[in-house]
Scaffold this active site. Structure first.
Site, PDB file in Angstrom:
ATOM      1  N   ASP A 151       0.782  -1.274  -0.142  1.00  0.00           N
ATOM      2  CA  ASP A 151       0.117   0.010  -0.155  1.00  0.00           C
ATOM      3  C   ASP A 151       0.854   1.148   0.178  1.00  0.00           C
ATOM      4  OD1 ASP A 151      -2.641   1.315   0.190  1.00  0.00           O
ATOM      5  OD2 ASP A 151      -1.924   2.010   2.151  1.00  0.00           O
ATOM      6  N   GLU A 194       1.216  -0.529  -5.200  1.00  0.00           N
ATOM      7  CA  GLU A 194       0.095   0.280  -5.456  1.00  0.00           C
ATOM      8  C   GLU A 194       0.728   1.844  -5.520  1.00  0.00           C
ATOM      9  OE1 GLU A 194      -3.256   3.190  -3.767  1.00  0.00           O
ATOM     10  OE2 GLU A 194      -1.538   2.529  -2.451  1.00  0.00           O
ATOM     11  N   HIS A 213     -11.399   0.240  -5.237  1.00  0.00           N
ATOM     12  CA  HIS A 213     -12.089   0.774  -4.088  1.00  0.00           C
ATOM     13  C   HIS A 213     -11.883   2.201  -3.916  1.00  0.00           C
ATOM     14  CE1 HIS A 213      -8.066   0.204  -2.616  1.00  0.00           C
ATOM     15  NE2 HIS A 213      -8.492   1.030  -1.483  1.00  0.00           N
TER      16      HIS A 213
END
Ligand code: GLC
Ligand code: GLC
Length: 635
Positions: free
Chosen positions: A287, A329, A393
């Site tokens: 992340d 990411e 998302h």
């Protein structure tokens, strides 16, 4: 200062001294560990030295890290070691054209971990081989940024289940040919994590786990150069602590950035990473990789040390959890996205540029920017893969390069303004039903929320909206890489306009596109006369065809100029044949002329329709129509 060679020797000697080398299976285990240690310790030491070599204690820190890796390997369950051995022989397993990803929230999609297990038959029906469960760890209530504020990496959020259930689920998914993907949220912890609590209580050791300053001097200096990610939440990058100190929080006030300049933080997080690996996780979604290193006077994004850190984490995995892979990411400039993709860094990466440009082409009915991106930014190193998606998302940000756009006569700033107004339905004639996210009047920045179906206009009726949904997915499913479906989108789920009523979701418009399991839509999925049935049938066909079309394996792409700005074209090379994909993004029928196709033999096969086609008179595509043609290049 300890030299790298000496540090390696010390770490190696001390770690090997601790290995169990008795006869029997443990012996074989130790031998395989020793082999990997010899192969990867030099690189790990070089990276670790690059990050921490100016510290007196760096060699001891390295030894402690490697000892921890050895302990983790000793604890690694036997079935995962079997998987390690299998994947060591088949390192490119994730490049298969049979790969299909799905992503969902455990609670919203299935209630809890047992509910996810109950959905395995459906995942098999769909053909999933990769399941990303959104963050499922202990987190603050009610707002944890969708779980992206972690209070313990070793505890599952009790609303969702237990770590034991997660292990069981991982094993059952594996038995069904589905790899488990979870997030490694390693840029920050929540302010309720034990380390953060100790830091708040003034403990100096743990205060060094974060970027904490006694007053505004350093925060002001840093903030001169960093961008605001969630300006709705707080301006700048620092937030005040109850005792008057200031702590770095790139995202929300309760997400505190970890200080990787401290090697103890690296070791602690490597421990959490290996713990997750040993639960049976196959892929870690790394992340917010862009933000993990800070340096005064820089934007504190994509710094060279961020890459050293990722490579060092990767080297630790190669030693102690060899089958684990990383997915990057990085939602940043495409030049920077590419920097994270490497077999020794992140083997997989989201493809945010392709995602954004699919929407860009859909709005403009012009494929120029998307075609240019495929031509110059799609091919990545051997042994790595994109994860291609239509939406995630998160919000959609227009991350194309202004330089690329300028070459086509497009002004980046104005174009983003247009795209934002188009997708929030302020532009006359727009079909899209998106919602603004982090609209920042000070900078003019804005991003877009919305489900795929709502952004394609399904609220206003099926027809073209269904065609647009399929068109968007056709690109993600055929350009090369693992296609990743946001589960529920395969039945055309719509925006959840009641999102703000849920506790903690308040003003975060990303919840508009994170609806609960759309049960009624799923129930109609086998009825092709409904929009959900039509979307489902179209996607199922693409999935089935993709899995039996070897040209669609891997990521390699050859460009193809259609000589028609409404039609996207690209080729996927196979053994003698190629797949030529053509996709009409315009609202009118479009032709790709025979002369343009004259490099191929006249007889082709439309693999989606399973029917022969002739290229001799050119190809006419209906609005939003796409074809995947098996062609044979002449010469
Ligand atoms: C990632 C997540 C996003 C989250 C942020 C902070 O980018 O995708 O949802 O807000 O990191 O962890
Ligand atoms: C920014 C960040 C990305 C994050 C997103 C959340 O784009 O770069 O990491 O997912 O914000 O909105």
């Amino acid at each position: 200062m300890v030299e790298v060679a000496d540090a390696i020797e010390t770490a190696r000697r001390r770690v090997l001294a601790g290995l169990d080398t008795g006869p029997g299976p443990a012996d074989k285990d130790a031998a395989s560990f020793r082999r990997r240690l010899d192969a990867h310790l030099p690189e790990l030491a070089r990276l670790f030295g690059g990050l921490y070599g100016t510290r007196e204690d760096w060699a001891e820190q390295l030894t402690a890290l490697v000892q921890q890796a050895a302990r983790s390997w000793a604890d690694r369950p036997a079935e995962l070691k079997v998987l390690d051995a299998v994947r060591e022989q088949d390192t490119g397993w994730f490049l298969s054209n049979k790969m299909l990803g799905g992503v969902c929230y455990v609670d919203r999609y299935a209630g809890n971990l047992d509910g996810v297990r109950d959905r395995i038959p459906y995942f098999r029906e769909l053909g999933l081989t990769y399941l990303h469960l959104m963050p499922l760890f202990l987190a603050p209530e009610p707002n944890s940024d969708g779980g992206y504020a972690v209070s313990s990496y070793r505890e599952v959020n009790p609303r969702l289940g237990t770590m034991e259930q997660l292990r069981g689920l991982a094993a059952e998914l594996r038995a069904n040919g589905i790899s488990l993907v979870v997030d490694f949220i390693f840029n920050h912890t929540s302010d309720e994590h034990e380390w953060a609590r100790k830091a708040s209580a003034g403990d100096p050791g743990h205060s060094d786990y974060y970027w904490i300053y006694p007053d505004r001097t350093m925060p002001d200096a840093f903030e001169e150069h960093v961008r605001e990610i969630f300006p709705d939440d707080h301006p700048g990058s620092f937030v005040p602590m109850p005792d008057g100190r200031w702590v770095w929080a790139t995202f929300h006030t309760f997400q505190w950035d970890l200080n990787y300049a401290n090697p103890e933080v690296f070791r602690a997080m490597a421990g959490e990473m290996l713990f997750l690996a040993n639960q049976g996780v196959d892929i870690l979604r790394m992340d917010a990789v862009a933000f993990i290193w800070k340096q005064l006077g820089t934007p504190c994004e994509n710094l060279p040390e961020a890459h050293l850190l990722l490579r060092a984490f990767n080297a630790v995995c190669r030693i102690a959890a060899p089958s684990l892979l990383f997915k990057s990411e990085a939602i940043v400039h495409p030049d920077e996205v590419a920097q994270y993709i490497d077999p020794a860094e992140c083997q997989l990466s989201y493809n945010p540029l392709q995602m954004a440009l699919i929407w860009e082409a859909m709005a403009t009915r012009d494929v120029s920017l998307l075609a240019q991106a495929l031509e110059r930014r799609h091919n990545i190193p051997a042994g790595t893969s994109w994860v291609n998606y239509v939406r995630s998302h998160d919000d959609i940000g227009w991350t194309f390069a202004d330089e690329d756009a300028a070459e086509l006569g497009i002004n980046g700033f104005d174009h983003r303004r247009f795209l934002n107004s188009f997708y929030v339905n302020r532009f006359p004639g727009s079909f899209a039903r998106g919602v603004p996210f982090q609209d920042n009047p000070r900078t003019g920045d804005c991003r877009i929320s919305g489900t795929t179906a709502s952004l394609c206009g399904l609220e206003d009726g099926a027809g073209q909206a269904v065609d647009r949904i399929l068109l968007a997915h056709s690109v993600a499913f055929s350009t090369g890489g693992v296609p990743l479906l946001y589960l529920g989108d395969e039945v055309g789920q719509l925006n959840d306009y009641d999102f703000a009523l849920e506790d903690g979701h308040g003003t975060d418009s990303r919840w508009v596109h994170r609806p609960h399991f759309p049960a009624a839509r799923y129930a109609r999925r086998h009825d092709p006369s409904t929009p959900e049935g039509a979307v489902f049938a179209g996607l199922r066909n693409m999935i089935a065809v993709r899995s039996r079309t070897p040209e669609l394996a891997g990521t390699r792409l050859l460009d193809f100029a259609t000589k028609n700005p409404g039609v996207l074209g690209y080729q996927r090379p196979g053994d003698g044949t190629r797949i030529l994909a053509l996709a009409n993004f315009s609202d009118l029928p479009q032709t790709v002329e025979a002369a343009t196709l004259s490099g191929f033999a006249g007889d082709a096969l439309d693999v989606l329709a399973g029917a022969p086609v002739s290229l001799a008179r050119g190809i006419v595509l209906a609005p939003q129509q796409f074809v995947w043609l098996r062609v044979t290049p002449l010469s």
